[in-house]
Write a protein that holds these residues in place. Structure first.
Motif, PDB file in Angstrom:
ATOM      1  N   PHE A  99       0.937  -1.311   0.071  1.00  0.00           N
ATOM      2  CA  PHE A  99       0.153   0.015   0.115  1.00  0.00           C
ATOM      3  C   PHE A  99       0.740   1.269  -0.170  1.00  0.00           C
ATOM      4  O   PHE A  99       0.677   2.317  -0.535  1.00  0.00           O
ATOM      5  CB  PHE A  99      -0.890   0.040   1.316  1.00  0.00           C
ATOM      6  N   ILE A 100       1.850   1.104   0.639  1.00  0.00           N
ATOM      7  CA  ILE A 100       2.867   2.219   0.714  1.00  0.00           C
ATOM      8  C   ILE A 100       3.359   2.496  -0.706  1.00  0.00           C
ATOM      9  O   ILE A 100       3.382   3.791  -1.077  1.00  0.00           O
ATOM     10  CB  ILE A 100       4.155   2.245   1.791  1.00  0.00           C
ATOM     11  N   ILE A 101       3.725   1.509  -1.134  1.00  0.00           N
ATOM     12  CA  ILE A 101       4.330   1.740  -2.518  1.00  0.00           C
ATOM     13  C   ILE A 101       3.217   2.144  -3.589  1.00  0.00           C
ATOM     14  O   ILE A 101       3.555   3.300  -4.571  1.00  0.00           O
ATOM     15  CB  ILE A 101       4.766   0.492  -3.236  1.00  0.00           C
ATOM     16  N   PHE A 102       1.926   1.704  -3.558  1.00  0.00           N
ATOM     17  CA  PHE A 102       0.834   2.180  -4.071  1.00  0.00           C
ATOM     18  C   PHE A 102       0.727   3.803  -4.160  1.00  0.00           C
ATOM     19  O   PHE A 102       0.522   4.331  -5.257  1.00  0.00           O
ATOM     20  CB  PHE A 102      -0.477   1.461  -3.813  1.00  0.00           C
ATOM     21  N   CYS A 103       0.849   4.088  -2.630  1.00  0.00           N
ATOM     22  CA  CYS A 103       0.648   5.796  -2.483  1.00  0.00           C
ATOM     23  C   CYS A 103       1.679   6.487  -3.385  1.00  0.00           C
ATOM     24  O   CYS A 103       1.543   7.580  -3.765  1.00  0.00           O
ATOM     25  CB  CYS A 103       0.827   5.860  -1.094  1.00  0.00           C
ATOM     26  N   LEU A 104       2.975   5.756  -3.121  1.00  0.00           N
ATOM     27  CA  LEU A 104       4.223   6.640  -3.905  1.00  0.00           C
ATOM     28  C   LEU A 104       4.008   6.663  -5.348  1.00  0.00           C
ATOM     29  O   LEU A 104       4.237   7.685  -5.969  1.00  0.00           O
ATOM     30  CB  LEU A 104       5.425   5.652  -3.510  1.00  0.00           C
ATOM     31  N   PHE A 105       3.309   5.776  -6.060  1.00  0.00           N
ATOM     32  CA  PHE A 105       3.072   5.828  -7.571  1.00  0.00           C
ATOM     33  C   PHE A 105       1.734   6.487  -7.851  1.00  0.00           C
ATOM     34  O   PHE A 105       1.598   6.919  -9.083  1.00  0.00           O
ATOM     35  CB  PHE A 105       3.049   4.419  -7.960  1.00  0.00           C
ATOM     36  N   ASN A 106       1.021   6.636  -6.769  1.00  0.00           N
ATOM     37  CA  ASN A 106      -0.187   7.440  -7.113  1.00  0.00           C
ATOM     38  C   ASN A 106      -0.595   8.498  -5.935  1.00  0.00           C
ATOM     39  O   ASN A 106      -1.476   8.450  -5.342  1.00  0.00           O
ATOM     40  CB  ASN A 106      -1.582   6.338  -7.051  1.00  0.00           C
ATOM     41  N   LEU A 107       0.266   9.256  -5.763  1.00  0.00           N
ATOM     42  CA  LEU A 107       0.538  10.206  -4.578  1.00  0.00           C
ATOM     43  C   LEU A 107      -0.701  11.115  -4.431  1.00  0.00           C
ATOM     44  O   LEU A 107      -1.295  11.265  -3.306  1.00  0.00           O
ATOM     45  CB  LEU A 107       1.832  10.843  -4.439  1.00  0.00           C
ATOM     46  N   ASN A 108      -1.059  11.798  -5.431  1.00  0.00           N
ATOM     47  CA  ASN A 108      -2.154  12.658  -5.282  1.00  0.00           C
ATOM     48  C   ASN A 108      -3.478  12.047  -5.111  1.00  0.00           C
ATOM     49  O   ASN A 108      -4.285  12.197  -4.085  1.00  0.00           O
ATOM     50  CB  ASN A 108      -2.212  13.710  -6.576  1.00  0.00           C
ATOM     51  N   GLU A 109      -3.632  10.880  -5.868  1.00  0.00           N
ATOM     52  CA  GLU A 109      -4.963  10.193  -5.612  1.00  0.00           C
ATOM     53  C   GLU A 109      -4.997   9.480  -4.342  1.00  0.00           C
ATOM     54  O   GLU A 109      -6.205   9.624  -3.661  1.00  0.00           O
ATOM     55  CB  GLU A 109      -5.116   9.028  -6.726  1.00  0.00           C
ATOM     56  N   ALA A 110      -3.899   9.164  -3.837  1.00  0.00           N
ATOM     57  CA  ALA A 110      -3.749   8.391  -2.548  1.00  0.00           C
ATOM     58  C   ALA A 110      -4.154   9.385  -1.368  1.00  0.00           C
ATOM     59  O   ALA A 110      -5.065   9.126  -0.397  1.00  0.00           O
ATOM     60  CB  ALA A 110      -2.479   7.811  -2.154  1.00  0.00           C
ATOM     61  N   ILE A 111      -3.683  10.638  -1.516  1.00  0.00           N
ATOM     62  CA  ILE A 111      -4.060  11.560  -0.464  1.00  0.00           C
ATOM     63  C   ILE A 111      -5.230  12.154  -0.549  1.00  0.00           C
ATOM     64  O   ILE A 111      -6.028  12.145   0.732  1.00  0.00           O
ATOM     65  CB  ILE A 111      -3.113  12.905  -0.619  1.00  0.00           C
ATOM     66  N   GLN A 112      -5.948  12.137  -1.649  1.00  0.00           N
ATOM     67  CA  GLN A 112      -7.375  12.673  -1.692  1.00  0.00           C
ATOM     68  C   GLN A 112      -8.408  11.528  -1.741  1.00  0.00           C
ATOM     69  O   GLN A 112      -9.367  11.794  -1.082  1.00  0.00           O
ATOM     70  CB  GLN A 112      -7.707  13.004  -3.356  1.00  0.00           C
ATOM     71  N   ASN A 113      -8.063  10.351  -1.996  1.00  0.00           N
ATOM     72  CA  ASN A 113      -8.972   9.354  -2.013  1.00  0.00           C
ATOM     73  C   ASN A 113      -8.709   8.030  -0.987  1.00  0.00           C
ATOM     74  O   ASN A 113      -9.910   7.250  -0.643  1.00  0.00           O
ATOM     75  CB  ASN A 113      -9.546   8.844  -3.413  1.00  0.00           C
ATOM     76  N   TYR A 114      -7.442   7.837  -0.613  1.00  0.00           N
ATOM     77  CA  TYR A 114      -7.479   6.598  -0.050  1.00  0.00           C
ATOM     78  C   TYR A 114      -6.643   6.821   1.386  1.00  0.00           C
ATOM     79  O   TYR A 114      -6.215   5.853   2.206  1.00  0.00           O
ATOM     80  CB  TYR A 114      -6.277   5.675  -0.491  1.00  0.00           C
ATOM     81  N   TRP A 115      -6.731   7.918   2.017  1.00  0.00           N
ATOM     82  CA  TRP A 115      -5.902   8.245   3.199  1.00  0.00           C
ATOM     83  C   TRP A 115      -6.791   7.589   4.303  1.00  0.00           C
ATOM     84  O   TRP A 115      -6.126   7.036   5.251  1.00  0.00           O
ATOM     85  CB  TRP A 115      -5.999   9.904   3.619  1.00  0.00           C
ATOM     86  N   ALA A 116      -8.233   7.715   4.190  1.00  0.00           N
ATOM     87  CA  ALA A 116      -8.856   6.821   5.472  1.00  0.00           C
ATOM     88  C   ALA A 116      -8.636   5.314   5.519  1.00  0.00           C
ATOM     89  O   ALA A 116      -8.251   4.873   6.509  1.00  0.00           O
ATOM     90  CB  ALA A 116     -10.246   7.139   5.313  1.00  0.00           C
ATOM     91  N   PHE A 117      -8.624   4.722   4.381  1.00  0.00           N
ATOM     92  CA  PHE A 117      -8.329   3.421   4.176  1.00  0.00           C
ATOM     93  C   PHE A 117      -6.806   3.104   4.611  1.00  0.00           C
ATOM     94  O   PHE A 117      -6.621   2.236   5.186  1.00  0.00           O
ATOM     95  CB  PHE A 117      -8.464   2.767   2.602  1.00  0.00           C
ATOM     96  N   GLY A 118      -5.914   4.162   4.278  1.00  0.00           N
ATOM     97  CA  GLY A 118      -4.534   3.683   4.480  1.00  0.00           C
ATOM     98  C   GLY A 118      -4.159   3.771   6.017  1.00  0.00           C
ATOM     99  O   GLY A 118      -3.452   3.156   6.614  1.00  0.00           O
ATOM    100  N   LEU A 119      -4.992   4.885   6.437  1.00  0.00           N
ATOM    101  CA  LEU A 119      -4.657   4.934   8.064  1.00  0.00           C
ATOM    102  C   LEU A 119      -5.397   3.576   8.813  1.00  0.00           C
ATOM    103  O   LEU A 119      -4.422   3.002   9.610  1.00  0.00           O
ATOM    104  CB  LEU A 119      -5.596   6.136   8.570  1.00  0.00           C
ATOM    105  N   GLY A 120      -6.540   3.159   8.469  1.00  0.00           N
ATOM    106  CA  GLY A 120      -6.890   1.857   8.821  1.00  0.00           C
ATOM    107  C   GLY A 120      -6.063   0.732   8.547  1.00  0.00           C
ATOM    108  O   GLY A 120      -5.839   0.146   9.667  1.00  0.00           O
TER     109      GLY A 120
END
Length: 320
Positions: free
Chosen positions: A52-73
């Motif tokens: 998931f961390i690698i996913f965020c690195l490759f999709n940083l803007n989308e991860a910050i906007q749409n996946y932050w809650a999932f990532g924290l969980g």
């Protein structure tokens, strides 16, 4: 090219973790519940939060906007599970973090907006129960990786050919992580076990995807993408209650444990059979136009009957 880089990064991460686990003695020692007899590195499932961390690195803007809650969980439940792999934590601490993670998951999937408030407690029970089912079933080589690969592959097919409910990469990254994990785990003598961090991590990701799909389509039949795990855990818990056993204590009553421990069937064969059975169910489930109650009956009557017959036969053979 992106996925080749991801696979390389995942392999490097696993090899680096093996050095750390070996240095700090993060190992799994066999006990009376275990289906293995050798000391093996524990916590190999750390590859899933890393994915998931690698996913965020490759999709940083989308991860910050749409996946932050999932990532924290995900990171919260994986962190507490990894700590529990290393040193035993109290049930209250683990359950508290699980509840917070589930709140974040439901927020991420839009369940709090799309579902009436009286459904929320049901969702909590179902999700936490499914997470624990993932943990209970993580007992032999290949089981968690293969079963998750079937679930994720089914979800990828649905997302591509039936209805798009999430970004394609959000499914492909855990698929790649599962493949890399299986390279080290799907062996007669596994290099590592998933540990709680693995079963909880990939379970959380798969459950998140299924919840997204259910929220998008309104079709609860997709919960059955994990029906083999669900059936096994429910029937085993029911059996232990009837036998007046403490359901919170470790045991070896699961059907896969009987095959692996008493029958001495290869872990890889047992894991493959479970994965194939779930794949066949998923193929039927995805393409079925029947109402959900009919689908449940068609799946659980023959599957449950076969499960009980096999278990009765093994228990009789070994006087269990």
């Amino acid at each position: 090219m992106e996925f080749a880089i991801v696979i390389i990064l995942l392999f490097i991460s696993m090899l680096a973790y093996f050095r750390i686990a070996d240095k700090y003695n993060i190992i799994d020692k066999p006990n009376h519940r275990s289906a293995h007899t050798q000391i093996t590195l524990r916590g190999g499932g750390i590859i899933f939060p890393i994915a998931f961390i690698i996913f965020c690195l490759f999709n940083l803007n989308e991860a910050i906007q749409n996946y932050w809650a999932f990532g924290l969980g995900l990171l919260a439940i994986c962190t507490i599970s990894f700590i529990d792999d290393v040193r035993t934590l109290s049930n209250k601490i683990r359950l508290s973090v699980h509840l917070v993670s589930v709140v974040l998951l439901l927020y991420f999937t839009g369940a709090f907006t799309l579902m009436p408030f009286w459904v929320w407690p049901i969702l909590f029970v179902v999700i936490i129960g499914t997470l624990n089912a993932y943990n209970f079933m993580d007992g032999i080589n290949g089981m968690t990786g293969l079963y998750s690969l079937v679930a994720l592959g089914s979800l990828a097919y649905i997302n591509k050919d039936i209805i798009q409910f999430t970004d394609e990469n959000f499914i492909l990254y855990p698929i790649l992580a599962s493949i890399v994990f299986l390279f080290f785990n799907f062996r007669k003598k596994a290099k590592c076990f998933a540990g709680d961090v693995g079963s909880m991590g990939i379970g959380f990701w798969v459950i998140g995807l299924i919840t997204l799909l259910v929220m998008k389509t309104g079709e609860y039949k997709y919960i059955l993408l994990l029906s083999i795990y669900g059936m096994e855990v429910v029937l085993t818990i029911t059996e232990r209650i009837l036998l007046k056993e403490n359901i919170f204590e470790a045991h070896r009553r699961h059907l896969y444990q009987l095959f692996a421990n008493e029958k001495k069937v290869s872990h890889l064969v047992v894991s493959s059979v479970y994965a194939v059975c779930q794949l066949l169910i998923n193929i039927f489930l995805i393409h079925s136009q029947l109402p959900v109650w009919a689908v449940i009956l068609i799946i659980f009557i023959p599957a449950g009957g076969m499960y009980l017959a096999l278990k009765w036969s093994l228990k009789k053979e070994y006087n269990l």
